[in-house]
Design a protein around this motif. Structure first.
Motif, PDB file in Angstrom:
ATOM      1  N   UNK A   8      26.576  47.647  36.177  1.00 33.74           N
ATOM      2  CA  UNK A   8      26.494  46.278  36.773  1.00 33.74           C
ATOM      3  C   UNK A   8      26.499  46.288  38.175  1.00 33.74           C
ATOM      4  N   UNK A   9      26.480  47.391  38.695  1.00 33.53           N
ATOM      5  CA  UNK A   9      26.278  47.828  40.209  1.00 33.53           C
ATOM      6  C   UNK A   9      27.634  47.079  41.043  1.00 33.53           C
ATOM      7  N   UNK A  10      27.317  46.534  41.970  1.00 30.36           N
ATOM      8  CA  UNK A  10      28.418  45.929  42.766  1.00 30.36           C
ATOM      9  C   UNK A  10      29.240  45.097  42.272  1.00 30.36           C
ATOM     10  N   UNK A  11      28.992  44.669  40.977  1.00 27.20           N
ATOM     11  CA  UNK A  11      29.687  43.669  39.961  1.00 27.20           C
ATOM     12  C   UNK A  11      30.546  44.328  39.049  1.00 27.20           C
ATOM     13  N   UNK A  12      30.459  45.597  39.096  1.00 28.11           N
ATOM     14  CA  UNK A  12      31.279  46.221  37.902  1.00 28.11           C
ATOM     15  C   UNK A  12      32.731  45.944  37.898  1.00 28.11           C
ATOM     16  N   UNK A  66      32.161  47.318  43.910  1.00 25.01           N
ATOM     17  CA  UNK A  66      32.624  46.121  44.077  1.00 25.01           C
ATOM     18  C   UNK A  66      31.533  45.208  45.001  1.00 25.01           C
ATOM     19  N   UNK A  67      31.898  43.619  45.183  1.00 28.17           N
ATOM     20  CA  UNK A  67      30.904  42.910  45.482  1.00 28.17           C
ATOM     21  C   UNK A  67      30.904  43.050  47.367  1.00 28.17           C
ATOM     22  N   UNK A  68      31.728  43.434  47.721  1.00 28.60           N
ATOM     23  CA  UNK A  68      31.827  43.726  49.005  1.00 28.60           C
ATOM     24  C   UNK A  68      32.357  42.252  49.922  1.00 28.60           C
ATOM     25  N   UNK A  70      35.292  40.139  51.151  1.00 31.04           N
ATOM     26  CA  UNK A  70      36.584  40.310  51.555  1.00 31.04           C
ATOM     27  C   UNK A  70      37.524  38.997  51.921  1.00 31.04           C
ATOM     28  N   UNK A  71      38.538  38.754  51.337  1.00 33.50           N
ATOM     29  CA  UNK A  71      39.372  37.376  51.551  1.00 33.50           C
ATOM     30  C   UNK A  71      40.703  37.961  52.289  1.00 33.50           C
ATOM     31  N   UNK A  72      41.075  37.552  53.339  1.00 33.97           N
ATOM     32  CA  UNK A  72      42.401  38.025  53.927  1.00 33.97           C
ATOM     33  C   UNK A  72      42.581  39.445  53.927  1.00 33.97           C
ATOM     34  N   UNK A  73      41.429  40.026  54.170  1.00 36.11           N
ATOM     35  CA  UNK A  73      41.768  41.611  54.381  1.00 36.11           C
ATOM     36  C   UNK A  73      41.626  42.453  53.337  1.00 36.11           C
ATOM     37  N   UNK A  74      41.530  41.942  52.217  1.00 39.34           N
ATOM     38  CA  UNK A  74      41.297  42.745  50.969  1.00 39.34           C
ATOM     39  C   UNK A  74      40.219  42.051  49.963  1.00 39.34           C
ATOM     40  N   UNK A  75      39.443  43.036  49.221  1.00 37.93           N
ATOM     41  CA  UNK A  75      38.349  42.719  48.378  1.00 37.93           C
ATOM     42  C   UNK A  75      38.726  41.268  47.639  1.00 37.93           C
ATOM     43  N   UNK A  76      37.794  40.516  47.364  1.00 35.80           N
ATOM     44  CA  UNK A  76      38.090  39.324  46.380  1.00 35.80           C
ATOM     45  C   UNK A  76      38.525  39.906  45.088  1.00 35.80           C
ATOM     46  N   UNK A  77      37.921  40.941  44.626  1.00 31.09           N
ATOM     47  CA  UNK A  77      38.155  41.438  43.281  1.00 31.09           C
ATOM     48  C   UNK A  77      39.436  41.755  43.328  1.00 31.09           C
ATOM     49  N   UNK A  78      40.396  42.217  44.442  1.00 29.64           N
ATOM     50  CA  UNK A  78      41.735  42.740  44.247  1.00 29.64           C
ATOM     51  C   UNK A  78      42.630  41.282  43.886  1.00 29.64           C
ATOM     52  N   UNK A  79      42.090  40.168  44.849  1.00 29.95           N
ATOM     53  CA  UNK A  79      42.929  39.054  44.644  1.00 29.95           C
ATOM     54  C   UNK A  79      42.906  38.339  43.032  1.00 29.95           C
TER      55      UNK A  79
END
Length: 102
Positions: A8-12, A66-68, A70-79
């Motif tokens: 899934x590359x950057x979407x893994x 990850x997708x690359x 970021x939102x508020x200083x961290x990756x969207x995946x972390x949110x």
């Protein structure tokens, strides 16, 4: 051997969150605990955000697939992770207590 999901590359990371998030949602829906989980997530989210932001800033871990975005200083995946993990935990907790009530 574990399956290679890096196809899934950057979407893994995002794909894994959608899969586990779906299971969490289904558990919560099954035991009618969406509201309780939501309140728990809202209470935990600020703490998780600060913790996550800090650990990323000091280099405790790096997220490669990850997708690359970021939102508020961290990756969207972390949110998303900060929503999925407590939802899954509350879903399992509520499911176990539902089984005890039967």
């Amino acid at each position: 051997m574990l399956p290679d999901i890096s196809v899934f590359g950057p979407y893994t990371y995002l794909v894994t969150e959608v899969v586990f998030g779906t299971f969490a949602f289904l558990l919560l829906w099954r035991v009618d605990a969406l509201g309780r989980a939501g309140r728990t997530i809202v209470a935990l989210y600020p703490i998780a955000y600060v913790w996550d932001w800090y650990t990323l800033q000091v280099g405790v871990f790096a997220i490669k697939l990850r997708t690359g975005v970021d939102l508020l200083g961290i990756p969207i995946e972390e949110h998303i992770f900060m929503v999925v993990v407590p939802a899954f935990i509350v879903g399992i907790h509520e499911t176990l207590h539902e089984c005890e009530r039967r």
